[in-house]
Write an enzyme that holds these catalytic residues in place. Structure first.
Site, PDB file in Angstrom:
ATOM      1  N   ASN A 111      10.043 -16.146  14.273  1.00 14.02           N
ATOM      2  CA  ASN A 111      10.827 -15.185  13.485  1.00 14.02           C
ATOM      3  C   ASN A 111      11.473 -15.837  12.262  1.00 14.02           C
ATOM      4  O   ASN A 111      11.406 -15.298  11.155  1.00 14.02           O
ATOM      5  CB  ASN A 111      11.896 -14.527  14.362  1.00 14.02           C
ATOM      6  CG  ASN A 111      11.288 -13.734  15.506  1.00 14.02           C
ATOM      7  OD1 ASN A 111      10.067 -13.540  15.537  1.00 14.02           O
ATOM      8  ND2 ASN A 111      12.103 -13.290  16.447  1.00 14.02           N
ATOM      9  N   SER A 141     -21.580   5.133 -20.210  1.00 14.26           N
ATOM     10  CA  SER A 141     -21.954   6.135 -19.217  1.00 14.26           C
ATOM     11  C   SER A 141     -23.428   5.957 -18.877  1.00 14.26           C
ATOM     12  O   SER A 141     -24.226   5.606 -19.737  1.00 14.26           O
ATOM     13  CB  SER A 141     -21.722   7.530 -19.796  1.00 14.26           C
ATOM     14  OG  SER A 141     -22.563   8.476 -19.161  1.00 14.26           O
ATOM     15  N   LYS A 199     -21.173   7.360 -25.039  1.00 14.48           N
ATOM     16  CA  LYS A 199     -19.850   7.135 -24.470  1.00 14.48           C
ATOM     17  C   LYS A 199     -19.326   5.717 -24.629  1.00 14.48           C
ATOM     18  O   LYS A 199     -20.050   4.743 -24.495  1.00 14.48           O
ATOM     19  CB  LYS A 199     -19.876   7.473 -22.974  1.00 14.48           C
ATOM     20  CG  LYS A 199     -20.067   8.950 -22.707  1.00 14.48           C
ATOM     21  CD  LYS A 199     -18.809   9.740 -22.915  1.00 14.48           C
ATOM     22  CE  LYS A 199     -18.009   9.741 -21.633  1.00 14.48           C
ATOM     23  NZ  LYS A 199     -16.804  10.546 -21.785  1.00 14.48           N
ATOM     24  N   SER A 209      -2.483 -11.180  13.174  1.00 19.95           N
ATOM     25  CA  SER A 209      -2.299 -11.105  11.718  1.00 19.95           C
ATOM     26  C   SER A 209      -3.016 -12.250  11.000  1.00 19.95           C
ATOM     27  O   SER A 209      -2.938 -12.362   9.781  1.00 19.95           O
ATOM     28  CB  SER A 209      -0.808 -11.120  11.376  1.00 19.95           C
ATOM     29  OG  SER A 209      -0.169 -12.228  11.985  1.00 19.95           O
ATOM     30  N   TYR A 259      14.318  -9.097  14.739  1.00 19.55           N
ATOM     31  CA  TYR A 259      12.905  -9.015  14.367  1.00 19.55           C
ATOM     32  C   TYR A 259      12.224  -7.923  15.175  1.00 19.55           C
ATOM     33  O   TYR A 259      12.494  -7.749  16.368  1.00 19.55           O
ATOM     34  CB  TYR A 259      12.200 -10.362  14.644  1.00 19.55           C
ATOM     35  CG  TYR A 259      10.713 -10.281  14.357  1.00 19.55           C
ATOM     36  CD1 TYR A 259      10.223 -10.459  13.067  1.00 19.55           C
ATOM     37  CD2 TYR A 259       9.810  -9.968  15.379  1.00 19.55           C
ATOM     38  CE1 TYR A 259       8.872 -10.341  12.797  1.00 19.55           C
ATOM     39  CE2 TYR A 259       8.451  -9.849  15.111  1.00 19.55           C
ATOM     40  CZ  TYR A 259       7.980 -10.029  13.824  1.00 19.55           C
ATOM     41  OH  TYR A 259       6.651  -9.905  13.562  1.00 19.55           O
ATOM     42  N   ASN A 284     -16.028   4.331 -22.921  1.00 23.14           N
ATOM     43  CA  ASN A 284     -14.897   4.675 -22.064  1.00 23.14           C
ATOM     44  C   ASN A 284     -13.926   3.505 -21.941  1.00 23.14           C
ATOM     45  O   ASN A 284     -14.326   2.352 -22.014  1.00 23.14           O
ATOM     46  CB  ASN A 284     -15.393   5.080 -20.670  1.00 23.14           C
ATOM     47  CG  ASN A 284     -16.231   6.354 -20.707  1.00 23.14           C
ATOM     48  OD1 ASN A 284     -16.045   7.194 -21.579  1.00 23.14           O
ATOM     49  ND2 ASN A 284     -17.160   6.481 -19.779  1.00 23.14           N
ATOM     50  N   GLN A 293       5.674  -7.071  10.439  1.00 27.13           N
ATOM     51  CA  GLN A 293       4.404  -7.713  10.093  1.00 27.13           C
ATOM     52  C   GLN A 293       3.667  -6.926   8.997  1.00 27.13           C
ATOM     53  O   GLN A 293       2.778  -7.451   8.343  1.00 27.13           O
ATOM     54  CB  GLN A 293       3.535  -7.842  11.352  1.00 27.13           C
ATOM     55  CG  GLN A 293       2.243  -8.583  11.154  1.00 27.13           C
ATOM     56  CD  GLN A 293       1.605  -9.003  12.484  1.00 27.13           C
ATOM     57  OE1 GLN A 293       1.980 -10.008  13.065  1.00 27.13           O
ATOM     58  NE2 GLN A 293       0.670  -8.208  12.963  1.00 27.13           N
ATOM     59  N   THR A 301       6.936  13.081 -29.686  1.00 27.43           N
ATOM     60  CA  THR A 301       7.777  13.420 -28.533  1.00 27.43           C
ATOM     61  C   THR A 301       7.154  14.689 -27.965  1.00 27.43           C
ATOM     62  O   THR A 301       6.585  15.491 -28.723  1.00 27.43           O
ATOM     63  CB  THR A 301       9.252  13.682 -28.918  1.00 27.43           C
ATOM     64  OG1 THR A 301       9.307  14.842 -29.745  1.00 27.43           O
ATOM     65  CG2 THR A 301       9.875  12.511 -29.673  1.00 27.43           C
ATOM     66  N   HIS A 302       7.210  14.830 -26.665  1.00 23.06           N
ATOM     67  CA  HIS A 302       6.523  15.942 -25.988  1.00 23.06           C
ATOM     68  C   HIS A 302       5.032  15.948 -26.344  1.00 23.06           C
ATOM     69  O   HIS A 302       4.395  16.999 -26.349  1.00 23.06           O
ATOM     70  CB  HIS A 302       7.135  17.303 -26.342  1.00 23.06           C
ATOM     71  CG  HIS A 302       8.616  17.338 -26.192  1.00 23.06           C
ATOM     72  ND1 HIS A 302       9.240  17.769 -25.051  1.00 23.06           N
ATOM     73  CD2 HIS A 302       9.605  16.960 -27.048  1.00 23.06           C
ATOM     74  CE1 HIS A 302      10.551  17.672 -25.200  1.00 23.06           C
ATOM     75  NE2 HIS A 302      10.795  17.172 -26.403  1.00 23.06           N
TER      76      HIS A 302
HETATM   77  N1  ARG Z   1       2.802 -12.577  12.720  1.00 19.84           N
HETATM   78  C1  ARG Z   1       4.195 -12.276  12.833  1.00 19.84           C
HETATM   79  C2  ARG Z   1       4.638 -11.548  11.558  1.00 19.84           C
HETATM   80  O1  ARG Z   1       3.939 -11.609  10.628  1.00 19.84           O
HETATM   81  C3  ARG Z   1       4.975 -13.526  12.997  1.00 19.84           C
HETATM   82  C4  ARG Z   1       6.249 -13.356  13.732  1.00 19.84           C
HETATM   83  C5  ARG Z   1       5.971 -13.036  15.159  1.00 19.84           C
HETATM   84  N2  ARG Z   1       7.160 -12.979  15.919  1.00 19.84           N
HETATM   85  C6  ARG Z   1       7.186 -12.484  17.135  1.00 19.84           C
HETATM   86  N3  ARG Z   1       8.325 -12.448  17.733  1.00 19.84           N
HETATM   87  N4  ARG Z   1       6.129 -11.960  17.692  1.00 19.84           N
HETATM   88  O2  ARG Z   1       5.677 -10.938  11.516  1.00 19.84           O
END
Ligand code: ARG
Length: 456
Positions: free
Chosen positions: A109, A276, A282, A22, A316, A284, A321, A154-155
């Site tokens: 976590n 355009s 135009k 990530s 968790y 826009n 993620q 309205t409408h």
């Molecule tokens: N990159 C993870 C997330 O965004 C961090 C937590 C990872 N925890 C784990 N037990 N693998 O959630």
């Protein structure tokens, strides 16, 4: 090398690593991650888990890591799967083995939940500021158009006259509720998960109250298992953002319709209009279409994330993620949109004459019914009588005000020659001066209250 490789005899598959990593997006959390670690290192020393000197070394190392990120000099290494592992890996490189003591009793976590809450609290503050500016723009334009009369719909059918200020201010109050929701969501998320560990809490006697306070949270979380798996705060933010975008998509749609030459009520400033490539005439209103269109994407982030949360087992899970890209995208999208919408509103040209010439007598049909009510006719009958007058006028190919008094009198003897006074749009507006009405007097009071809300 990853931080958890000890129990495996083979490194993870490359494709899995790409899927699992990530760091490409959670790098954005580096400042919060490091802040959390600084406070945590101090807490470990205070609990007697590490020496003061060790905490000092760790904190100094974290300062250097932060500097690398701040100046864009941080170099990723293989195995930096997320921001938490990247910071810790680099810390250990800089300060040596003592850096390996930082993660004592802590898990990614509780760490990620802490980082992301902090980040989200700050994001909420920025959005609150952006919204306030948009609201100020609405007030500024409304103040110049307290006497500007336009058809209200309205409408999407002509209904009753209103003032342009009243129309604009209606969006102020939607945004005011959005700010309330944002502030409430922020208050709810100000709970610190650090110390929850992986799920069960920590055996080391860290002072969680103090950690929470030092990081700017209101208090520590109540239940370690809940703390690591709770992403309500992300869902809250995505919802608040979506609803706010929905409000703005409605403003956008009004502006799109009113800027159509068939209406010409408003015109976007050149700086906020687009042309355009083919049709030279135009003008826009792309920013308004982008506001409307991106609302779909924001609702998508909300529904996508809610779906990811549904049915997750306790604790968790890696599904969580998914929280970050959804909210990062929503936040970035909103921060791109809000300044443009604010400037578009602030520089909106309002065409009083076009609004005035769109005022048709049928907008006063309710006033005509009210005229009969004031002469003692029950409203239900008045409604029916005026309906007959509207029909009679249409049959003669005339507007309601052109109908001769004799024709009115044939429909009801309650009509007198003072009926002519009803056909006055300003008069209609002026009469609606109760709290929250469209009369200039009431709108001035409304704007005063709006300003007071913005100042608090
Ligand atoms: N990159 C993870 C997330 O965004 C961090 C937590 C990872 N925890 C784990 N037990 N693998 O959630």
């Amino acid at each position: 090398m990853s931080l958890w490789g000890g129990r495996f005899s083979e490194p993870s598959d490359d494709d899995l690593r790409k899927l699992n990593d990530s760091i490409a997006f959670d790098r954005a959390l580096y400042a919060e991650d490091i802040e959390g670690s600084v406070v945590y290192a101090r807490a470990l020393a205070e609990a007697g888990v590490i020496l003061e000197a060790e905490a000092d070394a760790i904190i100094e190392g974290l300062r250097l890591v932060k500097e690398e990120f701040d100046s864009d000099r941080f170099v990723l290494a293989a195995g930096d799967e997320d921001i938490h592992t990247a910071v810790e890996r680099r810390l250990i490189e800089i300060v040596g083995d003592v850096g390996g003591k930082l993660h004592t009793g802590r898990s990614r976590n509780d760490q990620v939940a802490t980082d992301f809450r902090l980040w989200t609290m700050r994001a909420a503050d920025r959005l609150l500021d952006d919204l306030r500016q948009l609201q100020a723009s609405l007030i500024a334009v409304a103040e110049a158009h307290i006497e500007t009369v336009m058809p209200g719909y309205t409408h999407m059918q002509p209904a009753q006259p209103i003032t342009a200020a009243h129309w604009l201010m209606s969006f102020f109050w939607m945004l005011e509720r959005d700010r309330d929701r944002l502030a409430a969501a922020r208050a709810r998320m100000a709970v610190c998960p650090l110390g929850a560990g992986a799920l069960a809490g920590t055996p080391f006697a860290i002072d969680r109250q103090k950690i929470a306070a030092e990081l700017g949270f209101d208090r520590p979380s109540e239940n370690s298992l809940d703390a690591v798996s709770d992403r309500d705060f992300v869902a809250d933010m995505l919802y608040v953002i979506s609803l706010c975008a929905i409000h703005l998509s409605r403003l956008a749609e009004d502006i799109l319709i009113y800027s159509n030459p068939a209406f010409s009520f408003v015109m976007l400033d050149d700086r906020y209009s687009t042309g355009s490539s083919l049709m030279p005439q135009k003008r826009n209103a792309d920013p308004m279409e982008l506001m409307r269109g991106k609302t779909g994407r924001l609702i998508g982030n909300l529904t996508g994330f809610l779906t990811a949360l549904k049915g997750l087992p306790s604790g968790y899970n890696k599904d969580l993620q998914e929280d970050k890209e959804a909210l990062f995208d929503a936040f970035k999208t909103m921060r791109q949109l809000l300044p443009v919408v604010t400037a578009t509103v602030r520089n909106l040209h309002i065409n009083r004459e076009a609004m005035a010439s769109a005022l048709t007598d049928d907008l006063l049909a309710t006033d005509l019914a009210d005229y009969l009510v004031r002469k003692g006719t029950p409203f239900r009958q008045s409604h029916h009588i005026v309906g007959a007058a509207v029909r009679a006028a249409a049959e003669r190919g005339e507007s309601l005000s052109q109908l001769p008094l004799s024709a009115f009198k044939r429909i009801s003897t309650r009509f007198d020659d003072d009926v002519a006074q009803v056909f006055d749009f300003k008069r209609s507006i002026r009469q609606r001066e109760t709290y929250g009405g469209t009369a200039p007097k009431a709108v001035r009071a409304q704007i005063a209250r709006a300003k007071a809300r913005l100042d608090t």
